[in-house]
Structures are given as structure tokens and as C-alpha cells.
Design an enzyme around this catalytic site. Structure first.
Site, mmCIF file in Angstrom:
data_model
loop_
_atom_site.group_PDB
_atom_site.id
_atom_site.type_symbol
_atom_site.label_atom_id
_atom_site.label_comp_id
_atom_site.label_asym_id
_atom_site.label_seq_id
_atom_site.Cartn_x
_atom_site.Cartn_y
_atom_site.Cartn_z
ATOM 1 N N TYR A 142 0.860 -1.181 0.000
ATOM 2 C CA TYR A 142 0.000 0.000 0.000
ATOM 3 C C TYR A 142 0.895 1.228 0.000
ATOM 4 O O TYR A 142 1.837 1.313 0.788
ATOM 5 C CB TYR A 142 -0.878 -0.012 1.251
ATOM 6 C CG TYR A 142 -1.773 1.203 1.412
ATOM 7 C CD1 TYR A 142 -2.800 1.460 0.503
ATOM 8 C CD2 TYR A 142 -1.603 2.085 2.475
ATOM 9 C CE1 TYR A 142 -3.635 2.560 0.657
ATOM 10 C CE2 TYR A 142 -2.435 3.184 2.639
ATOM 11 C CZ TYR A 142 -3.447 3.422 1.728
ATOM 12 O OH TYR A 142 -4.272 4.515 1.904
ATOM 13 N N ASP A 237 9.180 2.744 -0.401
ATOM 14 C CA ASP A 237 8.147 3.316 0.449
ATOM 15 C C ASP A 237 8.423 2.853 1.875
ATOM 16 O O ASP A 237 8.102 1.729 2.254
ATOM 17 C CB ASP A 237 6.755 2.884 -0.021
ATOM 18 C CG ASP A 237 5.658 3.507 0.849
ATOM 19 O OD1 ASP A 237 5.981 4.081 1.913
ATOM 20 O OD2 ASP A 237 4.487 3.417 0.453
ATOM 21 N N LYS A 270 4.603 8.373 9.144
ATOM 22 C CA LYS A 270 4.423 7.738 10.445
ATOM 23 C C LYS A 270 5.456 8.161 11.498
ATOM 24 O O LYS A 270 5.294 9.211 12.087
ATOM 25 C CB LYS A 270 4.315 6.225 10.264
ATOM 26 C CG LYS A 270 3.078 5.902 9.389
ATOM 27 C CD LYS A 270 2.641 4.477 9.310
ATOM 28 C CE LYS A 270 1.280 4.359 8.638
ATOM 29 N NZ LYS A 270 1.251 3.795 7.324
HETATM 30 C C1 LIG Z 1 0.542 4.297 6.064
HETATM 31 C C2 LIG Z 1 1.221 4.080 4.765
HETATM 32 C C3 LIG Z 1 1.062 4.972 3.682
HETATM 33 C C4 LIG Z 1 0.057 6.086 3.709
HETATM 34 O O1 LIG Z 1 0.313 7.019 4.687
HETATM 35 P P1 LIG Z 1 -0.888 7.964 5.200
HETATM 36 O O2 LIG Z 1 -0.223 8.909 6.131
HETATM 37 O O3 LIG Z 1 -1.892 7.051 5.840
HETATM 38 O O4 LIG Z 1 -1.453 8.637 4.001
HETATM 39 C C5 LIG Z 1 1.834 4.776 2.558
HETATM 40 N N1 LIG Z 1 2.704 3.771 2.472
HETATM 41 C C6 LIG Z 1 2.872 2.890 3.468
HETATM 42 C C7 LIG Z 1 3.875 1.799 3.328
HETATM 43 C C8 LIG Z 1 2.125 2.995 4.636
HETATM 44 O O5 LIG Z 1 2.267 2.081 5.604
#
Ligand SMILES: *Cc1c(COP(=O)(O)O)cnc(C)c1O
Length: 431
Positions: A142, A237, A270
Site C-alpha cells: 500500500y 516506500d 508515520k
Molecule cells: C501508512 C502508509 C502509507 C500512507 O500514509 P498515510 O499517512 O496514511 O497517508 C503509505 N505507504 C505505506 C507503506 C504505509 O504504511
């Protein structure tokens, strides 16, 4: 007193599904979501005054636990000086420097407000810098909910069983290739067919949106080689893994194992915000110079680099940079996973777990899954019963089998022991 059920009913009148992010609705596991009133250290309290040991930590950011004194102090001081200016501040430089100091592949960062925004902007930068449109992502990873990335995305969407979201025009995802995670043959074939047309490959190096699945070393090594050979950018990511699995993020682990390894672009979120809306993407100056105002790739944000969020992030990064922080966090997380596996084994329940730093996952199956299909084929019914048995015992794990878990520095031996004892009881109900 308001109950969780009454709040959920009230919420559903004014907020679609009663929540502001789908996984919070407990659709995957059933039951009533807990409305959280407050938190401290490793604990959450719901609206009914029930206490839980928190293994979600706001889905990763709360690496120090809730209400860390240094973070609170920094946030309060920053708020008193002003919530937002829409003009540059020294603290943004400090946060950028703090990120760069731990991640050698990153020379410059642009700060934004969410992981979605960071992932979307990194993709735009990769496309703008290469002049190419196509890119690869992997099933179960994601990268936020930008249109082009909502193709068989992991958490949230998986609940509803839709491969893509409604409202995303087919043209917008026409250039998004979705491959199976850890599948070398598919990767080779995709590069052989259209490697020279690829702007980038975007990957969660340890995928936390299909529970906890590591990209294997041979897979990552070959991915790096193919990207370099074909002029495609490798985009890590690390919104979840960044400053969570190691101080140097997941890329530092691959760099230890693969000489000279580095991604081209990195996406963070995060932990770097410590619980405030803050994320970032970065890479070498040579790539970042394509961004406005220096270059033609447009990207902007009213609240980007927000003074209160940067204060929260900086205080968090300062704490986790202290010597021994990650060793202690990792050993506590390992103790949790080992305890859960031991309890499951004693109960005769097929169960396996893994962890890195302060991030973990577990599955109701005998062997660690290597891709999304295998994760989703694990025992959902058992997971859901386990989830509720643990919740009833005051242990708050993620409410879906495809989500990772998080341990904070505030989780001590006592919380781990309490959790493992609860798990013994919970596993016994699953036989
Ligand atoms: C949480 C997450 C996102 C999205 O971040 P948001 O702050 O919720 O928009 C994107 N990539 C990864 C790997 C994530 O865990």
C-alpha cells in the site's frame, strides 16, 4: 457515559461508516470499534474507561509510546509559538537534517503532511525526472490512496474485496503494473517486456500492509540491478518501516546485506511525525532538483513542514537516536513474538511470527508467507476469533489479518508478559 456502541451509532450518522479511515471500522473482524478517549505509555483507554495494551500505536508513529514527556514538551512549546505560518522555519531544516543524517541515500527531502501525499509526489517526481509514465508496484503493498496507486492495493481495500477503487478512471491506472511480491520470474519478464519504459518500481521493502512480509535478499538485489540497467528509479516506500525497523530504516538492512545497495528515492511518514500529520520524500540532489521551485515537477502544501508537526517529529527522532534504543526495542518485540509462538505451539495452534526493530507480524499458518495471495489464504476465521479473545482481555492488536503490529519503547517486560498470558488463554479457545 457514552459507550463505544452509542458513539459508533452517533458517528455513523455524520461520518461515512462512522470512521475517517476504513480499517478502523472493524469490518474485517466484526464487532464494535473502540472509541479512544486517551492514551499513556503503552496503554489506550476507550470511552467506557477500559484499558488496553496498544499494539497499533496509531499504525506505527507512536514508537516512544503515548505522551512521552520530551515530545509533549516540544509540541506544547511549538504550539505556543504558532500553529502554522505558511512560511519557512528553522525547524523544517532541523527535521530534514535529522532524516538525512540517518539515511545516506537521501541528500534532500521535501516535507509533506501524509504518507499518501509523499508517495503520490515521489511517483510524480520519478515520472517527471525520467520522462516515463509506466511503473511497477506489488500486490499487497500500500502506498497511500493516490489514484494511480489504487490498483489491487492492500489494507482497507482488501476488506471490501474490490481489486481497485470506484472513481479511479481506467486511464489513470493504465500505466500501473502490478506484480506479485517476491516473484523473480514475473519481475524479469516485466523488465524484459517494458523495462525501458518504466519510470520506477515502488516497493515496501518489508511489506506492512499485508501483515509482515520481507522482500527476500535475492529479489531485492535483482530488483536493484534491473532498475539500474533499465534506467528506472527504485522507490522505497518506508512510510511504515522508516525509523521503525532500524534507525537507518529498512534500506540500512538491505545495504548491510547487499554491498553498495541504495534506493533512488525514499518515502517516509508515520514515525518521522511522532503522531502528528507529517511525511516526507527524498533522494539525491540530482533527482530532487526536478521539484518546483527548482524544476518542472510541481508539488506544494499549505501545511507542509508544519511547525507543531515538525517539533513532534524532531523530538521523536531525537529520542530514538539515543544509543541502544533500537536494540532494546527489537529485543522486546522479539520477546513478544517468541512468547506468542510459544503459547500457540503449546496449544497446538499453527502459528508463525516475525519482527524487525519495533514492527512485527503473525499468521495462523505454519510458514511465513512470501506474498499477498499466501497471506490472504491464512486462517482468517482463527485470526478473527483470536483478535476478539485478545481484545476482551485488554490487548489491542490490529483489527485485520493483513496489518502489521507495533511495539513501542514504553512496552516493558510486564506488558509483554501480560500479553503472552492473555494469548495462552486466547489460543486455548481456538482449539
Ligand atoms: C501508512 C502508509 C502509507 C500512507 O500514509 P498515510 O499517512 O496514511 O497517508 C503509505 N505507504 C505505506 C507503506 C504505509 O504504511
Amino acid at each position: 457515559m457514552a459507550t463505544n456502541a452509542s458513539l459508533f451509532e452517533r458517528a455513523q450518522r455524520v461520518i461515512p461508516g462512522g470512521v475517517n479511515s476504513p480499517v478502523r471500522a472493524f469490518r474485517a473482524v466484526g464487532g464494535t470499534p473502540r472509541f479512544i478517549a486517551r492514551a499513556q505509555g503503552p496503554h489506550l483507554w476507550d470511552a467506557e474507561g477500559r484499558r488496553y495494551i496498544d499494539y497499533i500505536g496509531s499504525w506505527g508513529p507512536m514508537i516512544l509510546g503515548h505522551g512521552h514527556p520530551a515530545v509533549l514538551e516540544a509540541v506544547q512549546r511549538a504550539a505556543r509559538d504558532g500553529c502554522s505560518f505558511g512560511a519557512p522555519t528553522e525547524r523544517e531544516i532541523e527535521l530534514a537534517e535529522a532524516i538525512i543524517a540517518q539515511v545516506p541515500s537521501v541528500e534532500q527531502v521535501r516535507l509533506v503532511s501524509s504518507g499518501t501525499e509523499a508517495g503520490m509526489s515521489a511517483l510524480r517526481l520519478a515520472r517527471g525526472a525520467t520522462g516515463r509514465s509506466k511503473f511497477i508496484k506489488f500486490e499487497g503493498c500500500y502506498h497511500g490512496h493516490a489514484d494511480a496507486l489504487l490498483v489491487k492495493a492492500g489494507s482497507g481495500l482488501a476488506t471490501f474485496g474490490h481489486p481497485t477503487s470506484a472513481g479511479v478512471p481506467a486511464e489513470v491506472v493504465r500505466d500501473t503494473l502490478v506484480l506479485e511480491y517476491n516473484n523473480l520470474e514475473q519481475l524479469e519478464a516485466a523488465f524484459a517486456a517494458q523495462g525501458d519504459e518504466l519510470a520506477c518500481v515502488m516497493i515496501e521493502p518489508i511489506a506492512g500492509n499485508m501483515n509482515f512480509v520481507r522482500a527476500s535478499l535475492p529479489f531485492m538485489q535483482r530488483l536493484r540491478e534491473l532498475c539500474t540497467q533499465h534506467g528506472a528509479l527504485l522507490v522505497f516506500d518506508e512510510v511504515m518501516t522508516g525509523f521503525r525497523v532500524a534507525l537507518g530504516s529498512a534500506q540500512s538492512l538491505y545495504a548491510q546485506a547487499i554491498p553498495g545497495f541504495a534506493p533512488d528515492l525514499s518515502v517516509f511518514g508515520k514515525v518521522i511525525g511522532g503522531g502528528m500529520p507529517l511525511a516526507a520524500f527524498g533522494g539525491p540532489r540530482e533527482l530532487m532538483k526536478h521539484l518546483a521551485p527548482l524544476g518542472p515537477v510541481y508539488q506544494a502544501g499549505t501545511l507542509s513542514g508544519n511547525p507543531v508537526a515538525t517539533a513532534c517529529g524532531l523530538a521523536t527522532l531525537h529520542e530514538i537516536s539515543k544509543p541502544g534504543f533500537f536494540e532494546a526495542l527489537a529485543s522486546r518485540t522479539q520477546a513478544l513474538v517468541a512468547g506468542l509462538m510459544g503459547a500457540a505451539s503449546d496449544a497446538g495452534v499453527p502459528f508463525v511470527g516475525d519482527s524487525q526493530g519495533g514492527m512485527f507480524g503473525f499468521f495462523f499458518t505454519a510458514e511465513l508467507p512470501q506474498n499477498y495471495g499466501v497471506v490472504m489464504a491464512t486462517d482468517k476465521e482463527r485470526f478473527n476469533r483470536f483478535f476478539h479473545a485478545m481484545l476482551d482481555r485488554g490487548i489491542y492488536f490490529a483489527p485485520a489479518l493483513y496489518e502489521a503490529g507495533f511495539v513501542s519503547a514504553a512496552h516493558g517486560a510486564e506488558e509483554i508478559e501480560t500479553t503472552v498470558s492473555a494469548a495462552r488463554e486466547a489460543f486455548a479457545t481456538l482449539r
